[in-house]
Scaffold this active site. Structure first.
Site, PDB file in Angstrom:
ATOM      1  N   HIS A 134      -2.558   1.170  14.715  1.00 53.13           N
ATOM      2  CA  HIS A 134      -2.459   0.105  15.770  1.00 53.13           C
ATOM      3  C   HIS A 134      -2.799   0.457  17.108  1.00 53.13           C
ATOM      4  O   HIS A 134      -2.465   1.892  17.325  1.00 53.13           O
ATOM      5  CB  HIS A 134      -1.374  -0.733  15.746  1.00 53.13           C
ATOM      6  CG  HIS A 134      -1.073  -1.695  14.313  1.00 53.13           C
ATOM      7  ND1 HIS A 134      -0.294  -1.193  13.238  1.00 53.13           N
ATOM      8  CD2 HIS A 134      -1.685  -2.873  14.006  1.00 53.13           C
ATOM      9  CE1 HIS A 134      -0.421  -2.312  12.253  1.00 53.13           C
ATOM     10  NE2 HIS A 134      -1.081  -3.019  12.932  1.00 53.13           N
ATOM     11  N   TYR A 153      -6.350  -9.351   5.246  1.00 54.62           N
ATOM     12  CA  TYR A 153      -5.008  -9.004   5.651  1.00 54.62           C
ATOM     13  C   TYR A 153      -4.271 -10.241   5.576  1.00 54.62           C
ATOM     14  O   TYR A 153      -3.345 -10.349   4.952  1.00 54.62           O
ATOM     15  CB  TYR A 153      -4.631  -8.135   6.519  1.00 54.62           C
ATOM     16  CG  TYR A 153      -3.472  -7.621   6.788  1.00 54.62           C
ATOM     17  CD1 TYR A 153      -2.791  -6.651   6.098  1.00 54.62           C
ATOM     18  CD2 TYR A 153      -2.851  -8.388   7.930  1.00 54.62           C
ATOM     19  CE1 TYR A 153      -1.482  -6.479   6.305  1.00 54.62           C
ATOM     20  CE2 TYR A 153      -1.471  -7.980   8.181  1.00 54.62           C
ATOM     21  CZ  TYR A 153      -0.771  -7.003   7.431  1.00 54.62           C
ATOM     22  OH  TYR A 153       0.797  -6.731   7.903  1.00 54.62           O
ATOM     23  N   LYS A 179      -1.208 -12.007   3.204  1.00 58.04           N
ATOM     24  CA  LYS A 179       0.020 -12.427   3.837  1.00 58.04           C
ATOM     25  C   LYS A 179       0.401 -13.959   3.454  1.00 58.04           C
ATOM     26  O   LYS A 179       1.665 -14.153   3.331  1.00 58.04           O
ATOM     27  CB  LYS A 179       0.209 -11.782   5.137  1.00 58.04           C
ATOM     28  CG  LYS A 179       0.547 -10.221   5.419  1.00 58.04           C
ATOM     29  CD  LYS A 179       1.718  -9.886   4.909  1.00 58.04           C
ATOM     30  CE  LYS A 179       1.750  -8.429   4.773  1.00 58.04           C
ATOM     31  NZ  LYS A 179       3.141  -8.076   4.497  1.00 58.04           N
ATOM     32  N   SER A 229       3.156 -11.635   9.282  1.00 59.78           N
ATOM     33  CA  SER A 229       2.490 -10.805  10.487  1.00 59.78           C
ATOM     34  C   SER A 229       1.780 -11.885  11.437  1.00 59.78           C
ATOM     35  O   SER A 229       1.365 -13.070  10.951  1.00 59.78           O
ATOM     36  CB  SER A 229       1.482 -10.029  10.229  1.00 59.78           C
ATOM     37  OG  SER A 229       0.601  -9.541  10.985  1.00 59.78           O
ATOM     38  N   SER A 230       2.116 -11.702  12.682  1.00 58.69           N
ATOM     39  CA  SER A 230       1.389 -12.876  13.706  1.00 58.69           C
ATOM     40  C   SER A 230      -0.177 -13.158  13.510  1.00 58.69           C
ATOM     41  O   SER A 230      -0.461 -14.173  13.846  1.00 58.69           O
ATOM     42  CB  SER A 230       1.764 -12.501  15.202  1.00 58.69           C
ATOM     43  OG  SER A 230       1.137 -11.264  15.513  1.00 58.69           O
ATOM     44  N   CYS A 231      -0.811 -12.141  12.652  1.00 50.87           N
ATOM     45  CA  CYS A 231      -2.330 -12.396  12.512  1.00 50.87           C
ATOM     46  C   CYS A 231      -2.698 -13.111  11.330  1.00 50.87           C
ATOM     47  O   CYS A 231      -3.549 -13.539  11.327  1.00 50.87           O
ATOM     48  CB  CYS A 231      -2.867 -10.917  12.270  1.00 50.87           C
ATOM     49  SG  CYS A 231      -2.450 -10.436  10.871  1.00 50.87           S
TER      50      CYS A 231
END
Ligand code: GFB
Length: 316
Positions: free
Chosen positions: A183, A140, A144, A111-113
Site C-alpha cells: 500500500h 479483491y 470481500k 475493506s473500504s474498497c
C-alpha cells in the site's frame, strides 16, 4: 451486554499479519488469554479440508477472520485472480467450518474498497452494492463482498450472531514495506527512508497525488474489533475509520518530513490514481461508543520508528 467473555477461546486467523497481530496484541493486553493462531506455513486456510480439521480439533468459541491476501494498487491490478481466488477460498474454508461446528461468534473484515467507486462521500454502509466498483481492485472487492454476504446469510439462515467490520486503509507495525506491491503508506515510507539515507535527489510517487485516503492505525482497528465483539450483533457491516482523509500528496509530504528527505518529490502520472476519494462515514460505529484515537502524524511517526527498529525482518 457483553458478548465476549475473558474465558472465551478465541482463534485469530491470520494472527501474524498486520491486522491479526494487532488484534492478538489487543486481546492479550485486554486479559483474553485463551488465544489460538496458526502460521500460514502450518495451516493453509485456502485448504477447505485442513481448515475444517483445525476448527474441529480446536473448537474455538470465537473466530476473528483477519487472514487475507492484500496488497496495494499495483499488486491488485497485476494479480487480480490471486486476490479473488485466495480470498474466496480463505473465507469459505473458515466460514463453512465455523458453521459446521456452530461457532457462536465470528467477526470478518471487509475493506473500504468494496464500496462503489462513485459513492457519495463520506461513504455510508448503505452504499454497499449500489454501483460499479473501482476497476483496479474489483477482484479483491468482490471476494470481500462475498464474505460479508456469507456472514449475513448465515445470520438469516441459522440465527448465529456473526458480524462484519469494514475498515478503511490501514497501516502500522507489521505492515508490508515492499516498494512495489505494498500500500502507498508503507511503500512511500520505505522509499523516502532509502532516498534520505542515500542522499538521492528525487523520490517519484505514483499518480497525480490528488486522490484522498483515510488512514486508520491498526491498533485503533484492533480496539474497534474487540469493542464490536463485545457489543455488536447486527447484519450491517460497520465502517471503521477516523472520519478524516488527506490527499496522497499531503501523505507523501508528511512522510518526506518524518524520514528527513529534503530532495524533490515528483509524480509519475502514467501510474493509476485509483478511486478519487474513499472516506468512510463512521457515525454508526461512533454511536456505539468507539472512536479512533491515533492521528496520522502520531501513527506515522511510530510506524516509521517500528520500521527502523525492525528493518532487517520487516516484510518487504
Ligand atoms: O494504498 P494504495 O496502493 O491503494 O494507494 P488504494 C494508492 C494511491 O496512492 C494511488 C498512490 O492514488 C496511487 O497512485 N501512490 C503514490 C502509491 N505513490 C505510491 C506508491 O509508491 N505505492 C502505492 N501503492 N501507491 C487499495 C486497494 O486501494 O486499498 C486494496 O488496492 C485495498 O484492494 C486497500 O482495499 C485498502 O487505496 O488505491
Amino acid at each position: 451486554m457483553d458478548l465476549l467473555k475473558p474465558s472465551d477461546r478465541i482463534y485469530v486467523a491470520g494472527h501474524q499479519g498486520l491486522v491479526g497481530s494487532a488484534i492478538w496484541r489487543a486481546l492479550a493486553t485486554g486479559g483474553y488469554s485463551n488465544l489460538m493462531g496458526e502460521a500460514s506455513s502450518a495451516l493453509d486456510l485456502r485448504d477447505h479440508e485442513a481448515t475444517e480439521d483445525y476448527i474441529a480439533a480446536h473448537k474455538p468459541d470465537v473466530i476473528v477472520l483477519a487472514a487475507a491476501k492484500v496488497g496495494g494498487i499495483a499488486a491488485n491490478s497485476s494479480h487480480p485472480v490471486d486476490f479473488i481466488s485466495d480470498n474466496l477460498r480463505i473465507q469459505t474454508s473458515v466460514l463453512d467450518a465455523a458453521l459446521k461446528h456452530r461457532i457462536q461468534r465470528v467477526l470478518i473484515l471487509g475493506s473500504s474498497c468494496i464500496y462503489p467507486k462513485l459513492s457519495p462521500q463520506p461513504i455510508s454502509e448503505d452504499a454497499l452494492l449500489t454501483g460499479p466498483l473501482e476497476p483496479t481492485n474489483q477482484a479483491y472487492a468482490l471476494a470481500k463482498i462475498a464474505g460479508i454476504v456469507q456472514v449475513q446469510s448465515t445470520r438469516t439462515q441459522y440465527g448465529l450472531p456473526w458480524i462484519s467490520a469494514m475498515p478503511t486503509n490501514l497501516y502500522g507495525p507489521g505492515d508490508n514495506f515492499d516498494p512495489v506491491g505494498s500500500h502507498v503508506l508503507p511503500g512511500l515510507l520505505r522509499r523516502f527512508h532509502e532516498a534520505a539515507q542515500n542522499g538521492a535527489p528525487e523520490v517519484v510517487a505514483w499518480g497525480t497525488g490528488s486522490p484522498r485516503r483515510e488512514y486508520l492505525h491498526v491498533d485503533d482497528l484492533a480496539a474497534a474489533c474487540i469493542h464490536l465483539l463485545k457489543i455488536y450483533d447486527d447484519a450491517i457491516p460497520l465502517n471503521v475509520g477516523t472520519g478524516e482523509d488527506i490527499s496522497i500528496k499531503e501523505l507523501a509530504e508528511m512522510i518526506a518530513q518524518i524520514t528527513g528527505f529534503n530532495g524533490q518529490l515528483s509524480w509519475d502520472t502514467t501510474k493509476p490514481d485509483g478511486t478519487a476519494q474513499k472516506l468512510l462515514d463512521v457515525s454508526r460505529i461512533n454511536a456505539t461508543g468507539w472512536k479512533a484515537k491515533i492521528d496520522v502524524p502520531t501513527g506515522l511517526q511510530s510506524t516509521y520508528q517500528w520500521y527502523l527498529d525492525n528493518i532487517a525482518t520487516a516484510r518487504n
